[in-house]
Design a protein around this motif. Structure first.
Motif, PDB file in Angstrom:
ATOM      1  N   GLY A 170       7.584   7.620  -1.817  1.00  0.00           N
ATOM      2  CA  GLY A 170       8.637   6.651  -1.546  1.00  0.00           C
ATOM      3  C   GLY A 170       8.218   5.201  -1.761  1.00  0.00           C
ATOM      4  O   GLY A 170       9.400   4.452  -2.471  1.00  0.00           O
ATOM      5  N   ASN A 171       7.010   4.830  -1.722  1.00  0.00           N
ATOM      6  CA  ASN A 171       6.902   3.493  -2.034  1.00  0.00           C
ATOM      7  C   ASN A 171       6.653   3.329  -3.545  1.00  0.00           C
ATOM      8  O   ASN A 171       6.968   2.058  -3.740  1.00  0.00           O
ATOM      9  CB  ASN A 171       5.380   3.320  -1.244  1.00  0.00           C
ATOM     10  CG  ASN A 171       5.049   1.847  -1.289  1.00  0.00           C
ATOM     11  OD1 ASN A 171       5.981   0.961  -1.146  1.00  0.00           O
ATOM     12  ND2 ASN A 171       3.968   1.343  -1.449  1.00  0.00           N
ATOM     13  N   ALA A 172       6.412   4.216  -4.176  1.00  0.00           N
ATOM     14  CA  ALA A 172       6.283   4.254  -5.832  1.00  0.00           C
ATOM     15  C   ALA A 172       7.802   4.106  -6.094  1.00  0.00           C
ATOM     16  O   ALA A 172       8.025   3.267  -7.007  1.00  0.00           O
ATOM     17  CB  ALA A 172       5.870   5.583  -6.278  1.00  0.00           C
ATOM     18  N   TYR A 173       8.937   4.697  -5.552  1.00  0.00           N
ATOM     19  CA  TYR A 173      10.229   4.454  -5.687  1.00  0.00           C
ATOM     20  C   TYR A 173      10.510   2.910  -5.547  1.00  0.00           C
ATOM     21  O   TYR A 173      11.439   2.542  -6.514  1.00  0.00           O
ATOM     22  CB  TYR A 173      11.023   5.418  -5.019  1.00  0.00           C
ATOM     23  CG  TYR A 173      10.969   6.749  -5.610  1.00  0.00           C
ATOM     24  CD1 TYR A 173      11.843   7.271  -6.852  1.00  0.00           C
ATOM     25  CD2 TYR A 173      10.225   7.893  -5.064  1.00  0.00           C
ATOM     26  CE1 TYR A 173      11.797   8.319  -7.139  1.00  0.00           C
ATOM     27  CE2 TYR A 173      10.439   9.201  -5.643  1.00  0.00           C
ATOM     28  CZ  TYR A 173      10.886   9.220  -6.576  1.00  0.00           C
ATOM     29  OH  TYR A 173      11.173  10.806  -7.135  1.00  0.00           O
ATOM     30  N   ARG A 174      10.035   2.782  -4.396  1.00  0.00           N
ATOM     31  CA  ARG A 174      10.504   1.241  -4.129  1.00  0.00           C
ATOM     32  C   ARG A 174       9.959   0.204  -5.022  1.00  0.00           C
ATOM     33  O   ARG A 174      10.572  -0.790  -5.320  1.00  0.00           O
ATOM     34  CB  ARG A 174      10.072   0.806  -2.789  1.00  0.00           C
ATOM     35  CG  ARG A 174      10.903   1.438  -1.620  1.00  0.00           C
ATOM     36  CD  ARG A 174      10.831   0.614  -0.344  1.00  0.00           C
ATOM     37  NE  ARG A 174       9.304   0.886   0.174  1.00  0.00           N
ATOM     38  CZ  ARG A 174       8.791  -0.023   0.811  1.00  0.00           C
ATOM     39  NH1 ARG A 174       9.378  -1.108   1.143  1.00  0.00           N
ATOM     40  NH2 ARG A 174       7.490   0.328   1.239  1.00  0.00           N
ATOM     41  N   ASN A 175       8.688   0.381  -5.450  1.00  0.00           N
ATOM     42  CA  ASN A 175       8.047  -0.581  -6.338  1.00  0.00           C
ATOM     43  C   ASN A 175       8.502  -0.543  -7.733  1.00  0.00           C
ATOM     44  O   ASN A 175       8.994  -1.425  -8.573  1.00  0.00           O
ATOM     45  CB  ASN A 175       6.574  -0.334  -6.501  1.00  0.00           C
ATOM     46  CG  ASN A 175       5.548  -0.814  -5.160  1.00  0.00           C
ATOM     47  OD1 ASN A 175       6.057  -1.894  -4.764  1.00  0.00           O
ATOM     48  ND2 ASN A 175       4.702  -0.424  -5.037  1.00  0.00           N
ATOM     49  N   ARG A 176       8.959   0.611  -8.135  1.00  0.00           N
ATOM     50  CA  ARG A 176       9.927   0.932  -9.256  1.00  0.00           C
ATOM     51  C   ARG A 176      11.063   0.367  -9.288  1.00  0.00           C
ATOM     52  O   ARG A 176      11.633  -0.117 -10.480  1.00  0.00           O
ATOM     53  CB  ARG A 176       9.720   2.384  -9.855  1.00  0.00           C
ATOM     54  CG  ARG A 176      10.462   2.623 -11.293  1.00  0.00           C
ATOM     55  CD  ARG A 176      10.363   3.939 -11.632  1.00  0.00           C
ATOM     56  NE  ARG A 176      11.279   4.761 -10.905  1.00  0.00           N
ATOM     57  CZ  ARG A 176      11.403   6.152 -11.209  1.00  0.00           C
ATOM     58  NH1 ARG A 176      10.758   6.872 -12.227  1.00  0.00           N
ATOM     59  NH2 ARG A 176      12.255   6.749 -10.559  1.00  0.00           N
ATOM     60  N   ALA A 222       0.896  -1.288  -0.241  1.00  0.00           N
ATOM     61  CA  ALA A 222       0.043  -0.093  -0.146  1.00  0.00           C
ATOM     62  C   ALA A 222       0.830   1.114   0.013  1.00  0.00           C
ATOM     63  O   ALA A 222       1.744   1.392   0.730  1.00  0.00           O
ATOM     64  CB  ALA A 222      -0.891  -0.060   1.253  1.00  0.00           C
ATOM     65  N   PRO A 223       0.645   2.106  -0.954  1.00  0.00           N
ATOM     66  CA  PRO A 223       1.388   3.509  -0.901  1.00  0.00           C
ATOM     67  C   PRO A 223       1.155   4.408   0.029  1.00  0.00           C
ATOM     68  O   PRO A 223       0.618   5.680  -0.222  1.00  0.00           O
ATOM     69  CB  PRO A 223       1.017   3.861  -2.455  1.00  0.00           C
ATOM     70  CG  PRO A 223      -0.271   3.428  -2.638  1.00  0.00           C
ATOM     71  CD  PRO A 223      -0.611   1.859  -1.925  1.00  0.00           C
ATOM     72  N   ALA A 224       1.040   3.989   1.449  1.00  0.00           N
ATOM     73  CA  ALA A 224       0.500   5.094   2.450  1.00  0.00           C
ATOM     74  C   ALA A 224       1.447   6.210   2.580  1.00  0.00           C
ATOM     75  O   ALA A 224       1.014   7.143   2.996  1.00  0.00           O
ATOM     76  CB  ALA A 224       0.382   4.228   3.745  1.00  0.00           C
ATOM     77  N   ALA A 225       2.794   5.973   2.025  1.00  0.00           N
ATOM     78  CA  ALA A 225       3.533   7.288   2.263  1.00  0.00           C
ATOM     79  C   ALA A 225       3.137   8.468   1.586  1.00  0.00           C
ATOM     80  O   ALA A 225       3.396   9.660   1.739  1.00  0.00           O
ATOM     81  CB  ALA A 225       4.921   6.730   1.491  1.00  0.00           C
ATOM     82  N   ALA A 226       2.104   8.278   0.615  1.00  0.00           N
ATOM     83  CA  ALA A 226       1.389   9.473  -0.100  1.00  0.00           C
ATOM     84  C   ALA A 226       0.577  10.244   1.016  1.00  0.00           C
ATOM     85  O   ALA A 226       0.591  11.581   0.791  1.00  0.00           O
ATOM     86  CB  ALA A 226       0.510   9.008  -1.067  1.00  0.00           C
ATOM     87  N   VAL A 227       0.167   9.669   1.836  1.00  0.00           N
ATOM     88  CA  VAL A 227      -0.758  10.267   2.873  1.00  0.00           C
ATOM     89  C   VAL A 227       0.214  11.309   3.755  1.00  0.00           C
ATOM     90  O   VAL A 227      -0.196  12.424   4.057  1.00  0.00           O
ATOM     91  CB  VAL A 227      -1.411   9.379   3.915  1.00  0.00           C
ATOM     92  CG1 VAL A 227      -2.285  10.110   4.865  1.00  0.00           C
ATOM     93  CG2 VAL A 227      -2.332   8.322   3.135  1.00  0.00           C
ATOM     94  N   ARG A 228       1.518  10.577   3.950  1.00  0.00           N
ATOM     95  CA  ARG A 228       2.475  11.740   4.605  1.00  0.00           C
ATOM     96  C   ARG A 228       2.902  12.463   4.012  1.00  0.00           C
ATOM     97  O   ARG A 228       3.132  13.546   4.525  1.00  0.00           O
ATOM     98  CB  ARG A 228       3.604  10.548   5.284  1.00  0.00           C
ATOM     99  CG  ARG A 228       3.426  10.000   6.493  1.00  0.00           C
ATOM    100  CD  ARG A 228       4.537   9.240   7.004  1.00  0.00           C
ATOM    101  NE  ARG A 228       3.922   7.992   7.524  1.00  0.00           N
ATOM    102  CZ  ARG A 228       4.635   7.298   8.344  1.00  0.00           C
ATOM    103  NH1 ARG A 228       6.083   7.119   7.952  1.00  0.00           N
ATOM    104  NH2 ARG A 228       4.219   6.301   9.135  1.00  0.00           N
ATOM    105  N   SER A 229       2.960  12.514   2.798  1.00  0.00           N
ATOM    106  CA  SER A 229       3.491  13.415   1.716  1.00  0.00           C
ATOM    107  C   SER A 229       2.762  14.478   1.489  1.00  0.00           C
ATOM    108  O   SER A 229       3.211  15.270   0.579  1.00  0.00           O
ATOM    109  CB  SER A 229       4.229  12.495   0.519  1.00  0.00           C
ATOM    110  OG  SER A 229       5.057  11.512   0.823  1.00  0.00           O
ATOM    111  N   PHE A 252      -2.549   4.349  -9.385  1.00  0.00           N
ATOM    112  CA  PHE A 252      -1.344   4.325 -10.464  1.00  0.00           C
ATOM    113  C   PHE A 252      -0.281   3.511  -9.614  1.00  0.00           C
ATOM    114  O   PHE A 252       0.194   2.514 -10.204  1.00  0.00           O
ATOM    115  CB  PHE A 252      -0.701   5.621 -10.704  1.00  0.00           C
ATOM    116  CG  PHE A 252      -1.281   6.203 -12.017  1.00  0.00           C
ATOM    117  CD1 PHE A 252      -1.451   5.547 -13.107  1.00  0.00           C
ATOM    118  CD2 PHE A 252      -1.858   7.327 -11.682  1.00  0.00           C
ATOM    119  CE1 PHE A 252      -1.842   6.405 -14.408  1.00  0.00           C
ATOM    120  CE2 PHE A 252      -2.705   7.991 -12.733  1.00  0.00           C
ATOM    121  CZ  PHE A 252      -2.481   7.548 -14.053  1.00  0.00           C
ATOM    122  N   ASN A 253      -0.059   3.684  -8.266  1.00  0.00           N
ATOM    123  CA  ASN A 253       1.135   2.752  -7.564  1.00  0.00           C
ATOM    124  C   ASN A 253       0.275   1.447  -7.416  1.00  0.00           C
ATOM    125  O   ASN A 253       1.167   0.485  -7.520  1.00  0.00           O
ATOM    126  CB  ASN A 253       1.319   3.305  -6.302  1.00  0.00           C
ATOM    127  CG  ASN A 253       2.592   2.617  -5.573  1.00  0.00           C
ATOM    128  OD1 ASN A 253       3.571   2.711  -6.046  1.00  0.00           O
ATOM    129  ND2 ASN A 253       2.225   2.001  -4.566  1.00  0.00           N
TER     130      ASN A 253
END
Length: 527
Positions: free
Chosen positions: A483-489, A384-391, A452-453
């Motif tokens: 950050g999570n999108a960077y990791r998945n990529r 889950a791309p929860a980093a987006a909530v933090r960002s 997208f993520n």
């Protein structure tokens, strides 16, 4: 017998004689007598030629008769011709070849032959002992290694291998004595301290284990294994903050190592933060971790999540919400990992004691059910791309909780509900169905970063790496701090063969989430 030179001389003499015979200046001798002399000479020559041929044939027959007994004698003597030292050397080399091919049974037979031929061959004892250890015959392996040490007391490798075999046989105190000897002889080698640290950990001696791991790090600052080992011991001792720090360092040294993510997942489980733990377990699985080895952590994280969800729902229902503790925030919004790791891979192959209960079966990817609360951006899948909530990316504007209170006929699905439904399918490993829902969500909301993520992750699990990279690119374009999108990529690039790009993405993800991740010392377990 006349030689060749003699025959030539006789022939020249006949020519000179003929010249003289037919010369006009000389007096003619009796022609009939001369002819008779020539005939006699030719008959004599023919007889000598026959004698010469007979002599050559006799010599040839004698040579053949002498050669045959020699060949027969050499053929019968060949098996026993090689000296014992040569045969034992051949047996030893044969054992080495079998050992290199991991054919340990055949290697043991060859080494045994070498030992029969030379009972003082310490190297054969050493290698046979190692092969027996690898086959699980720890007692006989240790016995062979003891024999090798008796023949060659200065072989540090023999002490090292015997320590491993003794530990596997349950003789940890004796193994520690050998590890002490290894360090006395090879104290500048970080592997020596890793060996003894693992033995101290096995014996339940935490502080000596930490000291040995620290010494290994001092000798080899790039030793990811030493950081992971020390992190595991610190975590068992309740020292969560330094444990997490070591996990960070391990993943910094090796961003694609699944053990590092499991290390951080264990930290999160110990801290009571299940969602970030699930994220890291998922990342470890993407990086090649065996699902069976991650099953225990996965089960513990799910258990934590299931117990925390009702409390989170009750908190959301309060009219005047109170600020949540840091632990609750961490559990609700999983942070992408910087470092992670599992318990240190055993020193010299020895298994470390487990730190969390294991489950016999667990799905490779899991999440808890989504609680009905007005915060739709809360993720439910490990990726889950929860980093987006933090960002600072705003959650979708739709309010499913409010729509539930209406008695009106169902409205067409909005982007958020499609996204959440897709996540449920992804939790069940049904990524094709999840993709269809993510596609609809993105059509309704082309700026839906989370979708997208999530679609990137689904493509990744379906081994569609180019599509995964494209979706992660879009998620990062919409939120450069995701950050999570960077990791998945990073994982998608790694699978696609772009190692440099993957490492760069891992570093970017680490940098984006470093502050958030270093703060978990404020979590409930303040030790």
């Amino acid at each position: 017998m006349l030689s060749r030179t003699g025959l030539l001389t006789l022939f020249l003499g006949l020519i000179l004689f003929a010249g003289w015979l037919f010369s006009d200046d000389l007096e003619r001798p009796d022609l009939a007598g001369v002819i008779r002399n020539i005939q006699q000479t030719l008959q004599q020559l023919q007889g000598e030629m026959k004698d010469l041929k007979s002599s050559v044939k006799e010599l040839s027959r004698n040579a053949k008769k002498q050669k045959q007994p020699r060949q027969a004698q050499s053929a019968t003597a060949m098996p026993n011709a090689a000296p014992a030292w040569q045969r034992q050397q051949e047996a030893f080399e044969r054992g080495r070849r079998f050992e290199d091919q991991q054919l340990y049974d055949r290697a043991i037979e060859a080494y045994s032959q070498a030992i029969d031929l030379d009972p003082k061959n310490d190297a054969a004892f050493l290698h046979r002992g190692d092969c027996r250890y690898r086959l699980g015959d720890y007692a006989n392996g240790a016995s062979d290694l003891s024999q090798s040490i008796e023949l060659q007391p200065n072989n540090t490798q023999a002490y090292r291998l015997r320590a491993t075999a003794l530990a596997a046989a349950g003789q940890t105190p004796a193994a520690l004595k050998d590890a002490d000897e290894v360090i006395r002889r090879d104290g500048k080698n970080p592997a020596s301290y890793l060996l003894r640290a693992g033995l101290h950990e096995r014996a339940g001696e935490a502080q000596p284990a930490i000291e040995d791991y620290t010494q290994a790090i001092a000798l080899a600052p790039q030793s990811e294994r030493a950081y992971l080992g020390r992190a595991a011991v610190l975590r068992k001792q309740g020292q969560l903050a330094p444990s997490l720090k070591d996990c960070y360092k391990a993943i910094e040294l090796s961003p694609a190592d699944p053990a590092a993510y499991l290390c951080r997942a264990e930290f999160y489980v110990a801290s009571g933060a299940p969602q970030p733990a699930l994220e890291d377990i998922n990342q470890a699985l993407l990086n090649g971790q065996s699902p069976g080895q991650a099953a225990g952590l996965l089960s513990a994280a799910k258990q934590l999540l299931e117990t925390r969800e009702p409390a989170a729902g009750a908190t959301a229902a309060r009219p005047s919400p109170v600020s949540e503790p840091v632990a609750e925030v961490a559990a609700a919004a999983p942070a992408p990992s910087l470092s992670g790791g599992a318990t240190l891979p055993p020193a010299s192959g020895m298994p470390s004691p487990p730190t969390l209960p294991s489950a016999t079966s667990a799905p490779a990817i899991s999440s808890a059910p989504v609680a009905p609360q007005p915060r739709p951006a809360r993720p439910s899948m490990p990726a889950a791309p929860a980093a987006a909530v933090r960002s600072g990316v705003p959650a979708p504007a739709s309010r499913p909780a409010a729509s539930k209170n209406r008695a009106a006929p169902p409205k067409p699905a909005d982007a958020d509900s499609l996204y959440r439904e897709g996540r449920r399918y992804a939790d069940q490993e049904k990524f094709e169905q999840a993709l269809a829902l993510y596609n609809q969500a993105i059509q309704l909301n082309p700026n839906f970063t989370l979708a997208f993520n999530a679609r990137c992750y689904a493509h990744l699990r379906l081994r569609q790496y180019d599509q995964a990279i494209a979706d992660c690119n879009q998620a990062i374009k919409l939120n450069p701090a995701y950050g999570n999108a960077y990791r998945n990529r990073a994982v998608a690039r790694q699978r696609a063969g772009d190692r440099a790009g993957a490492n760069e993405d891992f570093r970017r993800a680490d940098g984006l989430e470093h502050v958030a991740q270093v703060q978990p010392p404020k979590l409930p377990a303040k030790h």
